[in-house]
Design an enzyme around this catalytic site. Structure first.
Site, short mmCIF file in Angstrom:
data_model
loop_
_atom_site.label_atom_id
_atom_site.label_comp_id
_atom_site.label_asym_id
_atom_site.label_seq_id
_atom_site.Cartn_x
_atom_site.Cartn_y
_atom_site.Cartn_z
N LYS A 126 -4.93 -2.28 -3.47
CA LYS A 126 -3.90 -2.68 -2.47
C LYS A 126 -3.34 -4.22 -2.79
CE LYS A 126 -2.93 -0.75 1.24
NZ LYS A 126 -2.86 0.38 1.94
N ASP A 166 3.19 0.44 2.59
CA ASP A 166 2.31 0.33 3.65
C ASP A 166 2.76 -0.39 4.77
OD1 ASP A 166 -0.82 0.75 4.31
OD2 ASP A 166 -0.45 -1.28 4.74
#
Ligand SMILES: NC(=O)C1=CN([C@@H]2O[C@H](COP(=O)(O)OP(=O)(O)OC[C@H]3O[C@@H](n4cnc5c(N)ncnc54)[C@H](O)[C@@H]3O)[C@@H](O)[C@H]2O)C=CC1
Ligand SMILES: O=C(O)CCC(=O)C(=O)O
Length: 447
Positions: A126, A166
């Protein structure tokens, strides 16, 4: 057992004491996975979970860029390469002022389990930045994305690490980052997912997280011979995941009552139909406005500033905004109001106290790492199509997404069934996600 979990958490806290979101995510996994490890000899003496909580690599870098008034701005960029035991690192990029190492480590840790659950060969990662896209011009967004990629490009690659979107990172941002990666590398590869249709993107990727969250809820409901048809649904957020969760819920015959953003929520008692949803999509994706503007267009609806939508009576709740957006009291209110099913579209939106309320009440509850895995699963399908240099039809990708969500549901049932026949989807998701990664790590030795 509690001693073992506490002793493990003490070790994790020693190194990460200042990272509350990361500790919250690890605690939830430790509570279900450590009892499983204790019962299975092959994992003894291998410190597998201790290795899994330590990122393989944590990259932090300066992002300097020039705003529209000619001022130099400085942000911090990150990429957490958490675990590559079962495939290249895979996971989104978040651009939001709250981004820090704790939030990205919790997201990267969750991603490892989630990606394992998808049945596809993807490790977990991430990244993102504390850059705030709100109020920025298209040119500022482009300059920031280009600057961000001038450092990130050396750490990623289609066989190494494949980022995606995201919060705050959608098709526009992926386009700018892809352009700069291609220029710096002089190669056209599937290094990012969520790309546009004409340059390597997959049909259904924009819809996939929201659709998948609803497919997963539908699978949970079907264990009780129930469905979305005729149900009242409360949704938080109004971004990518919220919009497509609403679209699928409406298609399945449910009535969607709410949307929210960081300013507050709207409640439309008449239901948000496909025309109203189109308005929200235009408002949020093109105009980049606030959800409060919904009531200017539809005056029958009400706007509640500074509030979250969980007091609205519903059968199904889909939290699709951000972490820790649903607390214990709000969970109790949902249960008291007759809510029978919660499927997390966001990552870790329910606090530990909220989860406790849902589990105590024995309602259907799916943790994000299972129920929102449709997004990354479809990213995996985008990677496959890029490798094959083929594009599958909308129908084909949607069918694969549906199959994957059903497989994830089956895995949760396999590992999460309680003695009384009920299903603990948290236990199921954590153990099923763990087993595949842990077995790969065992096979690869101490590295
Ligand atoms: N986009 C994807 O494919 C996936 C996203 N997720 C998760 O879903 C959630 C939403 O992500 P996206 O829809 O992609 O992002 P987005 O940027 O499209 O939308 C985010 C939404 O959350 C709202 N929001 C942000 N902070 C908030 C706060 N403090 N209070 C209330 N609302 C707030 C925003 O107003 C916006 O409506 C995040 O937790 C993300 O990690 C999970 C899996 C995949
Ligand atoms: O599609 C991807 O790689 C990103 C998905 C993601 O960030 C998530 O599942 O939270």
């Amino acid at each position: 057992m509690k001693n073992k979990i506490d002793a493990f958490m003490d070790l994790v806290k020693e190194r990460n004491g200042h990272e509350p979101e990361f500790l919250q995510a690890v605690q939830e996994v430790a509570e279900t996975v450590i009892p499983y490890i204790v019962k299975h000899d092959i994992y003894h003496g291998k410190n597998i979970l201790l290795r899994m909580v330590e990122p393989e690599r944590l990259i932090s870098f300066r992002v300097s860029w020039v705003d529209d008034s000619g001022e130099i701005q400085v942000n911090r960029g990150y990429r957490i390469q958490m675990n590559s035991a079962i495939g290249p690192y895979k996971g989104g990029l978040r651009f939001h002022p709250t981004v820090n190492a704790s939030i990205l480590k919790f997201l990267a840790f969750e991603q490892v389990f989630k990606n394992s659950l998808t049945t596809l060969p993807m490790g977990g990662g991430k990244g993102g930045s504390d850059f705030d896209p709100k109020g920025k011009s298209d040119n500022e967004i482009m300059r920031f994305c280009h600057a961000f990629m001038t450092e990130l490009y050396r750490h990623i690659g289609h066989n190494t690490d494949v980022p995606a979107g995201d919060i705050g990172v959608g098709a526009r941002e992926i386009g700018f980052m892809f352009g700069m990666y291609k220029k710096l590398n002089n190669t056209f590869t599937g290094v990012l997912t969520g790309k546009g249709q004409s340059w390597g993107g997959s049909l259904i990727r924009p819809e996939a997280t929201g659709y998948g969250t609803v497919y997963f809820a539908e699978s949970m409901l079907s264990t009780q011979s129930d469905s979305f048809k005729g149900k009242n649904v409360v949704i938080s957020g109004s971004g990518n995941v919220a919009q497509f969760a609403a679209e699928k819920a409406i298609e399945l015959g449910a009535k969607v009552l709410t949307f929210s953003d960081s300013g507050g929520y709207i409640h439309d008692e008449d239901g948000i139909d496909t025309d109203k949803l189109k308005f929200v999509m235009h408002l949020k994706n093109e105009k980049r406005g606030r959800i409060s503007e919904y009531v200017d267009k539809y005056p029958n609806a009400k706007y509640f500033a500074g509030k979250r939508p969980w007091s609205v009576k519903c059968d199904i709740a889909l939290p699709c905004a951000t972490q820790n957006e649903l607390n214990g009291e709000e969970a109790k209110q949902l249960v008291d109001n007759g809510c029978i099913c919660v499927s997390e579209g966001a990552n870790m939106p329910s606090t530990p106290e909220a989860i406790h309320e849902f589990q105590n009440a024995k309602i259907l509850f799916a943790p994000g790492k299972a129920s929102n895995a449709g997004g990354v699963a479809t990213s995996g399908l985008e990677m496959s199509q890029n490798s094959l240099r083929l594009s599958w039809t909308r129908k084909e990708v949607d069918a694969r997404l549906k199959d994957i969500m059903e497989d994830i549901h089956d895995s949760c049932v396999k590992y999460g069934k309680n003695e009384d026949g009920s299903i603990d989807y948290i236990k199921g998701a954590n153990i099923a996600g763990f087993v595949k990664v842990a077995d790969a790590m065992l096979a690869q030795g101490v590295i």
